[in-house]
Design a protein around this motif. Structure first.
Motif, PDB file in Angstrom:
ATOM      1  N   GLU A   2      25.417  22.502  33.391  1.00  0.00           N
ATOM      2  CA  GLU A   2      26.665  23.203  33.151  1.00  0.00           C
ATOM      3  C   GLU A   2      27.760  22.700  34.080  1.00  0.00           C
ATOM      4  O   GLU A   2      27.496  22.167  35.142  1.00  0.00           O
ATOM      5  CB  GLU A   2      26.463  24.711  33.398  1.00  0.00           C
ATOM      6  CG  GLU A   2      25.777  25.408  32.244  1.00  0.00           C
ATOM      7  CD  GLU A   2      25.606  26.891  32.539  1.00  0.00           C
ATOM      8  OE1 GLU A   2      26.582  27.516  32.958  1.00  0.00           O
ATOM      9  OE2 GLU A   2      24.488  27.389  32.376  1.00  0.00           O
ATOM     10  N   ASN A   3      28.959  22.915  33.603  1.00  0.00           N
ATOM     11  CA  ASN A   3      30.089  22.510  34.411  1.00  0.00           C
ATOM     12  C   ASN A   3      30.429  23.610  35.400  1.00  0.00           C
ATOM     13  O   ASN A   3      31.029  24.612  35.060  1.00  0.00           O
ATOM     14  CB  ASN A   3      31.280  22.221  33.499  1.00  0.00           C
ATOM     15  CG  ASN A   3      32.190  21.186  34.099  1.00  0.00           C
ATOM     16  OD1 ASN A   3      31.932  20.671  35.182  1.00  0.00           O
ATOM     17  ND2 ASN A   3      33.252  20.869  33.402  1.00  0.00           N
ATOM     18  N   ASN A   4      30.002  23.419  36.608  1.00  0.00           N
ATOM     19  CA  ASN A   4      30.240  24.433  37.628  1.00  0.00           C
ATOM     20  C   ASN A   4      31.469  24.083  38.450  1.00  0.00           C
ATOM     21  O   ASN A   4      31.784  22.926  38.661  1.00  0.00           O
ATOM     22  CB  ASN A   4      29.032  24.541  38.549  1.00  0.00           C
ATOM     23  CG  ASN A   4      27.872  25.194  37.843  1.00  0.00           C
ATOM     24  OD1 ASN A   4      27.865  26.384  37.606  1.00  0.00           O
ATOM     25  ND2 ASN A   4      26.889  24.391  37.470  1.00  0.00           N
ATOM     26  N   ILE A   5      32.090  25.125  38.916  1.00  0.00           N
ATOM     27  CA  ILE A   5      33.263  24.942  39.769  1.00  0.00           C
ATOM     28  C   ILE A   5      33.066  25.764  41.026  1.00  0.00           C
ATOM     29  O   ILE A   5      32.609  26.916  40.974  1.00  0.00           O
ATOM     30  CB  ILE A   5      34.544  25.392  39.033  1.00  0.00           C
ATOM     31  CG1 ILE A   5      34.899  24.376  37.934  1.00  0.00           C
ATOM     32  CG2 ILE A   5      35.708  25.526  39.998  1.00  0.00           C
ATOM     33  CD1 ILE A   5      36.024  24.833  37.027  1.00  0.00           C
ATOM     34  N   PRO A  12      35.223  20.850  40.890  1.00  0.00           N
ATOM     35  CA  PRO A  12      34.134  20.801  39.921  1.00  0.00           C
ATOM     36  C   PRO A  12      32.878  20.195  40.524  1.00  0.00           C
ATOM     37  O   PRO A  12      32.944  19.223  41.285  1.00  0.00           O
ATOM     38  CB  PRO A  12      34.683  19.929  38.795  1.00  0.00           C
ATOM     39  CG  PRO A  12      35.813  19.168  39.389  1.00  0.00           C
ATOM     40  CD  PRO A  12      36.328  19.964  40.551  1.00  0.00           C
ATOM     41  N   TYR A  14      29.263  18.529  39.747  1.00  0.00           N
ATOM     42  CA  TYR A  14      28.482  17.875  38.699  1.00  0.00           C
ATOM     43  C   TYR A  14      27.044  17.618  39.119  1.00  0.00           C
ATOM     44  O   TYR A  14      26.135  17.622  38.318  1.00  0.00           O
ATOM     45  CB  TYR A  14      29.132  16.543  38.311  1.00  0.00           C
ATOM     46  CG  TYR A  14      30.567  16.677  37.882  1.00  0.00           C
ATOM     47  CD1 TYR A  14      30.889  17.268  36.665  1.00  0.00           C
ATOM     48  CD2 TYR A  14      31.592  16.229  38.691  1.00  0.00           C
ATOM     49  CE1 TYR A  14      32.203  17.396  36.262  1.00  0.00           C
ATOM     50  CE2 TYR A  14      32.918  16.341  38.291  1.00  0.00           C
ATOM     51  CZ  TYR A  14      33.216  16.922  37.084  1.00  0.00           C
ATOM     52  OH  TYR A  14      34.514  17.050  36.690  1.00  0.00           O
TER      53      TYR A  14
END
Ligand SMILES: [Zn+2]
Length: 75
Positions: A2-5, A12, A14
């Motif tokens: 998932e694209n976490n921030i 972001p 990765y």
């Protein structure tokens, strides 16, 4: 993945290694490794590199290069 921030700096995330870490060594997916390390928030707005630089005393421009002392004294 998932694209976490990062919830702190908004960066972001990765890769797993970019996540922060909890006190018990587990990964904290809420923050990046720049903000949250070993369960502790890292100083805001300062990178690790900058921290290291802070610990180094300012360099003096001592350019005392001994270019082979040739004391050719003409008497
Ligand atoms: Zn962050």
């Amino acid at each position: 993945m998932e694209n976490n921030i990062c919830h702190r700096c908004g960066k972001p995330i990765y890769e797993l290694i970019d996540f922060g870490s909890n006190q018990d060594g587990t990964i904290n997916t809420d923050y990046c490794h720049n903000c949250y390390v070993n369960g502790i928030f890292v100083d805001h707005g300062i990178s690790l590199e900058e921290k290291i630089e802070k610990n180094i005393p300012p360099r003096k421009n001592n350019q005392t290069m001994n270019k082979g002392k040739k004391n050719t004294i003409t008497v």
